[in-house]
Design a protein around this motif. Structure first.
Motif, PDB file in Angstrom:
ATOM      1  N   SER A  21       9.691  -3.860   1.583  1.00 38.63           N
ATOM      2  CA  SER A  21       9.472  -4.539   0.314  1.00 38.63           C
ATOM      3  C   SER A  21       8.558  -3.728  -0.594  1.00 38.63           C
ATOM      4  O   SER A  21       8.818  -3.587  -1.791  1.00 38.63           O
ATOM      5  N   VAL A  22       7.484  -3.172  -0.042  1.00 45.61           N
ATOM      6  CA  VAL A  22       6.564  -2.345  -0.835  1.00 45.61           C
ATOM      7  C   VAL A  22       7.272  -1.092  -1.340  1.00 45.61           C
ATOM      8  O   VAL A  22       7.135  -0.716  -2.514  1.00 45.61           O
ATOM      9  N   LYS A  25       9.605  -2.017  -4.188  1.00 43.59           N
ATOM     10  CA  LYS A  25       8.840  -2.256  -5.412  1.00 43.59           C
ATOM     11  C   LYS A  25       8.407  -0.942  -6.052  1.00 43.59           C
ATOM     12  O   LYS A  25       8.477  -0.766  -7.272  1.00 43.59           O
ATOM     13  N   CYS A  26       7.950  -0.010  -5.208  1.00 41.63           N
ATOM     14  CA  CYS A  26       7.507   1.295  -5.727  1.00 41.63           C
ATOM     15  C   CYS A  26       8.669   2.074  -6.317  1.00 41.63           C
ATOM     16  O   CYS A  26       8.524   2.720  -7.370  1.00 41.63           O
ATOM     17  N   ALA A  29       9.487   0.495  -9.669  1.00 39.47           N
ATOM     18  CA  ALA A  29       8.483   0.853 -10.672  1.00 39.47           C
ATOM     19  C   ALA A  29       8.647   2.301 -11.104  1.00 39.47           C
ATOM     20  O   ALA A  29       8.519   2.631 -12.292  1.00 39.47           O
ATOM     21  N   SER A  65       0.847   0.711  -4.336  1.00 36.90           N
ATOM     22  CA  SER A  65       1.263   0.563  -2.937  1.00 36.90           C
ATOM     23  C   SER A  65       0.112   0.080  -2.073  1.00 36.90           C
ATOM     24  O   SER A  65       0.309  -0.696  -1.129  1.00 36.90           O
ATOM     25  N   TRP A  68      -0.206  -3.700  -3.036  1.00 40.11           N
ATOM     26  CA  TRP A  68       0.924  -4.457  -2.497  1.00 40.11           C
ATOM     27  C   TRP A  68       0.930  -4.467  -0.974  1.00 40.11           C
ATOM     28  O   TRP A  68       1.393  -5.418  -0.356  1.00 40.11           O
ATOM     29  N   SER A 140       1.482   0.968   2.943  1.00 36.42           N
ATOM     30  CA  SER A 140       2.216  -0.252   3.274  1.00 36.42           C
ATOM     31  C   SER A 140       1.877  -0.749   4.672  1.00 36.42           C
ATOM     32  O   SER A 140       2.293  -1.840   5.055  1.00 36.42           O
TER      33      SER A 140
END
Length: 276
Positions: A21-22, A25-26, A29, A65, A68, A140
């Motif tokens: 998930s992290v 997201k990264c 982004a 990161s 998160w 993470s």
């Protein structure tokens, strides 16, 4: 009733899901920032903030990161700090350089073609994510491990690489700004030991950060992060760095006997033959 073994595998799967998930997201982004940068750069037909956007994305993703990921161990804090130091120095240097030069020759046939320009910005997104992958994985990870030899060796390599790249960049900057060196090529300082000492330093830095991050990595997916420093080496050695500069240098000084001697006696990247 759940057995200890089942609980272990459940927790491991949950940890992998959280890490994934992290990373997602990264990645999102990263793409969003590069696409936004492309839209602005294409509208203005300029590449002046291309490198600045890249280094800024490194810094932002390193910190995001860590937030998160939800952990803040010493290794993660050091890693994030080193990425930040790298990004601030290199981003500032490249931005000041292009402001002085007025343009980047890599984009001479690109800045007026939005489609081709878009490819360049996507390549930058890939470069950021692949290069930063060990740091993103580390940040993470909630699991921690005591600092050990890999951390200290890795951070030592990063320090050596950071100093090498910074000194090489500064030496070339001073050389090019001296009117007496107009039309000449640099072969002094670190450039006497390698034709591309700044790239040598760059590779050392990311290799060192991977080595430290690997201290807490387990499983085949995390070990795949070893592809990161190899990616940095391949990109600089065979794609966007050395091949372009070598071609430009040969075109400019290829007939110069002094340059021919420099190429013949100075290692392309690794300075070992001339150091020992």
């Amino acid at each position: 009733m759940i057995s200890p073994g089942q609980l272990f595998y459940f927790l491991a799967a949950l940890q992998d899901l959280m890490m994934g998930s992290v990373l997602l997201k990264c990645a999102a982004a990263d793409l969003g920032l590069q696409w936004g940068g492309w839209a602005l750069a294409a509208a203005l037909r300029t590449e002046k903030f291309y490198d600045l956007a890249g280094s800024g994305t490194f810094i932002l993703l390193a910190h995001l990161s860590r937030v998160w990921g939800g952990a803040s161990h010493l290794r993660q804090n050091v890693q994030t700090g080193l990425v930040t130091a790298w990004g601030l120095r290199l981003g500032t240097f490249l931005f000041m350089r292009i402001l002085k030069d007025g343009q980047d020759r890599r984009f001479n046939k690109v800045r007026d073609s939005p489609g081709t320009f878009f490819v360049y910005w996507n390549v930058q997104a890939l470069w950021v994510f692949m290069t930063l992958l060990p740091t993103l994985m580390l940040n993470s990870e909630k699991r921690d491990a005591p600092l050990g030899p890999r951390d200290f060796i890795g951070w030592g390599l990063w320090g050596l690489g950071f100093a090498t790249e910074a000194i090489a960049d500064q030496q070339k900057w001073i050389f090019k700004n001296d009117p007496g060196n107009a039309g000449k090529f640099i072969q002094s300082g670190l450039w006497a030991y390698s034709r591309h000492p700044n790239y040598f330093g760059e590779i050392l830095q990311w290799g060192g950060l991977w080595l430290s991050a690997s201290s807490v990595m387990k499983g085949p997916l995390q070990l795949l992060s070893a592809a990161s420093p190899l990616f940095v080496w391949f990109l600089l050695r065979h794609v966007s760095g050395i091949p372009i500069l070598e071609k430009q240098a040969l075109k400019k000084w290829g007939a110069d006997p002094q340059f021919q001697d420099y190429v013949r006696n100075t290692p392309l990247l690794w300075p070992w033959p001339k150091c020992f």
